[in-house]
Design a protein around this motif. Structure first.
Motif, PDB file in Angstrom:
ATOM      1  N   PHE A 231       0.865  -1.175   0.000  1.00  0.00           N
ATOM      2  CA  PHE A 231       0.000   0.000   0.000  1.00  0.00           C
ATOM      3  C   PHE A 231       0.906   1.230   0.000  1.00  0.00           C
ATOM      4  O   PHE A 231       2.130   1.114   0.052  1.00  0.00           O
ATOM      5  CB  PHE A 231      -0.922  -0.031   1.227  1.00  0.00           C
ATOM      6  CG  PHE A 231      -2.217   0.703   1.056  1.00  0.00           C
ATOM      7  CD1 PHE A 231      -2.892   0.692  -0.154  1.00  0.00           C
ATOM      8  CD2 PHE A 231      -2.780   1.399   2.115  1.00  0.00           C
ATOM      9  CE1 PHE A 231      -4.098   1.362  -0.308  1.00  0.00           C
ATOM     10  CE2 PHE A 231      -3.982   2.072   1.971  1.00  0.00           C
ATOM     11  CZ  PHE A 231      -4.647   2.055   0.753  1.00  0.00           C
ATOM     12  N   PHE A 232       0.307   2.420  -0.071  1.00  0.00           N
ATOM     13  CA  PHE A 232       1.100   3.641  -0.061  1.00  0.00           C
ATOM     14  C   PHE A 232       1.991   3.685   1.181  1.00  0.00           C
ATOM     15  O   PHE A 232       1.514   3.497   2.300  1.00  0.00           O
ATOM     16  CB  PHE A 232       0.191   4.863  -0.082  1.00  0.00           C
ATOM     17  CG  PHE A 232      -0.695   4.934  -1.291  1.00  0.00           C
ATOM     18  CD1 PHE A 232      -0.176   5.250  -2.540  1.00  0.00           C
ATOM     19  CD2 PHE A 232      -2.063   4.663  -1.184  1.00  0.00           C
ATOM     20  CE1 PHE A 232      -0.993   5.303  -3.665  1.00  0.00           C
ATOM     21  CE2 PHE A 232      -2.883   4.719  -2.297  1.00  0.00           C
ATOM     22  CZ  PHE A 232      -2.348   5.036  -3.540  1.00  0.00           C
ATOM     23  N   ARG A 233       3.280   3.940   0.998  1.00  0.00           N
ATOM     24  CA  ARG A 233       4.223   3.905   2.112  1.00  0.00           C
ATOM     25  C   ARG A 233       3.868   4.881   3.227  1.00  0.00           C
ATOM     26  O   ARG A 233       4.098   4.623   4.403  1.00  0.00           O
ATOM     27  CB  ARG A 233       5.637   4.230   1.595  1.00  0.00           C
ATOM     28  CG  ARG A 233       6.261   3.108   0.790  1.00  0.00           C
ATOM     29  CD  ARG A 233       6.620   1.928   1.662  1.00  0.00           C
ATOM     30  NE  ARG A 233       7.343   0.897   0.923  1.00  0.00           N
ATOM     31  CZ  ARG A 233       7.718  -0.268   1.448  1.00  0.00           C
ATOM     32  NH1 ARG A 233       7.423  -0.546   2.700  1.00  0.00           N
ATOM     33  NH2 ARG A 233       8.368  -1.149   0.714  1.00  0.00           N
ATOM     34  N   GLY A 234       3.271   6.015   2.844  1.00  0.00           N
ATOM     35  CA  GLY A 234       2.912   7.010   3.850  1.00  0.00           C
ATOM     36  C   GLY A 234       1.907   6.514   4.857  1.00  0.00           C
ATOM     37  O   GLY A 234       1.834   7.019   5.981  1.00  0.00           O
ATOM     38  N   VAL A 235       1.106   5.492   4.488  1.00  0.00           N
ATOM     39  CA  VAL A 235       0.095   4.953   5.400  1.00  0.00           C
ATOM     40  C   VAL A 235       0.755   4.239   6.581  1.00  0.00           C
ATOM     41  O   VAL A 235       0.139   4.043   7.632  1.00  0.00           O
ATOM     42  CB  VAL A 235      -0.867   4.014   4.634  1.00  0.00           C
ATOM     43  CG1 VAL A 235      -1.894   3.383   5.553  1.00  0.00           C
ATOM     44  CG2 VAL A 235      -1.578   4.798   3.534  1.00  0.00           C
TER      45      VAL A 235
END
Length: 439
Positions: free
Chosen positions: A312-316
């Motif tokens: 998933f998006f790394r920022g999550v």
């Protein structure tokens, strides 16, 4: 840049409250009437709640052992990942965000807004109130896992008190025979069919125990506390649900209960007048708020685990340095639920849930067979009693639920599966991205 990790601050009481909070929403206050429309004798009306509780208890045995074997953040996501690989686990998280969790939270937020609005006569749209409460709970959970857990546990205690007040008022203050009992069921085959139909809303009402495992990475001793919390929490819910069903059928009678759209309010009105009906409306509002709080605390940990795995998006996966919680994942859950609440599509989304959700329930139950074979004789803090019988029955029950749902709701099931399959290219994209980034 320094990477911060989740911290283990939750104990067995928190785990038990998470289990009960994930199960008890607003359904128990209205579902006894739905059950009474299928089975018409008091013994069967109460009996299906006991039967449903036994199925939920068997499921809790399976999940308790899984928690003891894989005490990791993400719970069911981690079990699926470790048993079958990244694709099934990703699809579970994908469905959780787009359908299962967000749609459910949007519907419950609207339910809260309606009850709350009726109590305080707010000059605001239900959708605006729903978004407001989702925003507040998002903020509370961003302040720390202890903050979110304390709010959730406090609301859970209030839920229990509201249910106990309903039971006590019905037993002590309401007339015991408001309506004559219905005639006995005719014919064994028709009775079995009626019980099967009644079990559907009952099992929906018992669902949600699995979400407590999402927070395993923040429990001090998840292998012990989560397993015990699952067993204690499910047992507590069985007692509460059975008591509510008994009181409703005792006070209203089978026929009047079947005709009621608000059985809990009707019981309290007979017991304590309009003040009682207002009290239980407040109890339902608190119960829905507690359910939302539990969802906001637990589900974001799945998206966090997905991002940690590079799916998933790394920022999550970003954890706040100050509060040590996955703030981006929490905000993502709040925004997703708010968008669905504003769009008014939560009713349609909920109709896609069952066939999708029970596929993952069945796969998760079957994962216990995988882990038992793979782990050999490794000692664990808890083992499911009567395995493989109980585990096999749980998996079979999930398979039958999926088949029945597809048979009775083919269009909605196909839409749910289409949303699920749309996650396949998304998963392949992130897997390819990970391979490209690898040295």
């Amino acid at each position: 840049m320094q990477k911060h990790a989740l911290v283990r601050r939750l104990g067995m009481f928190d785990a038990t409250m998470l289990v009960m909070g994930g199960i008890i929403g607003s359904g128990i206050f209205v579902t006894p009437a739905e059950v009474a429309r299928h089975v018409t004798t008091p013994a069967l009306i109460v009996g299906v709640w006991v039967l449903g509780g036994m199925v939920a208890l068997a499921a809790s045995f399976v999940y308790a052992e899984l928690a003891a074997r894989r005490p990791e953040v993400g719970g069911q996501y981690a079990y699926l990942r470790d048993a079958y690989g990244p694709m099934p686990a990703f699809l579970y998280g994908w469905a959780l965000l787009l359908v299962i969790q967000s749609g459910g939270m949007a519907a419950v937020a609207i339910t809260f807004a309606r009850y709350f609005g009726n109590l305080v006569h707010l000059p605001a749209a239900d959708s605006a109130v729903a978004v407001g409460v989702l925003a507040v709970l998002t903020l509370v959970n961003c302040l720390g896992v202890r903050s979110g857990s304390n709010v959730q546990s406090g609301l859970m205690v209030l839920k229990i008190l509201a249910i106990l007040a309903l039971v006590a008022a019905g037993l002590w203050f309401a007339p015991a025979s408001a309506a004559p009992p219905a005639a006995a069921e005719a014919g064994s085959l028709s009775t079995i069919a009626a019980i099967g139909a009644a079990m559907t809303p009952v099992m929906f009402s018992y669902g949600g125990w699995q979400t407590s495992g999402f927070c395993a990475g923040e429990m001090r001793d998840p292998g012990r506390d989560l397993a015990r919390g699952l067993l204690l929490g499910v047992a507590g819910v069985i007692l509460l649900y059975t008591a509510v069903a008994f009181v409703c059928v005792m006070v209203l009678g089978s026929q009047r209960l079947a005709a009621s759209t608000t059985p809990a309010s009707d019981v309290m009105r007979l017991a304590l007048g309009e003040g009682g009906a207002t009290f239980i409306a407040l109890g339902i509002a608190i119960s829905t708020l507690g359910f939302l709080s539990q969802g906001m605390l637990t589900a974001p940990r799945v998206y966090f685990a997905m991002a940690e795995d590079g799916l998933f998006f790394r920022g999550v996966a970003r954890v706040s340095a100050r509060t040590r919680v996955p703030v981006v994942a929490i905000v993502l859950q709040g925004v997703a639920a708010a968008v669905i609440a504003l769009s008014g599509t939560f009713g349609q989304i909920l109709s896609y849930v069952v066939s999708v959700d029970f596929i993952f329930f069945g796969l998760t139950g079957a994962a216990l067979f995988v882990f038992r074979r793979r782990d050999g004789g490794r000692p664990v803090a808890f083992k499911a009693p009567l395995h493989p019988l109980t585990t096999g029955l749980f998996v079979a029950a999930c398979a039958l639920t999926v088949i029945a749902t597809v048979w009775n709701n083919l269009t909605n099931s196909l839409i749910g599966y289409a949303i699920l399959l749309a996650g396949v290219p998304a998963c392949l994209y992130w897997q390819r991205k990970n391979r490209a980034a690898a040295p």
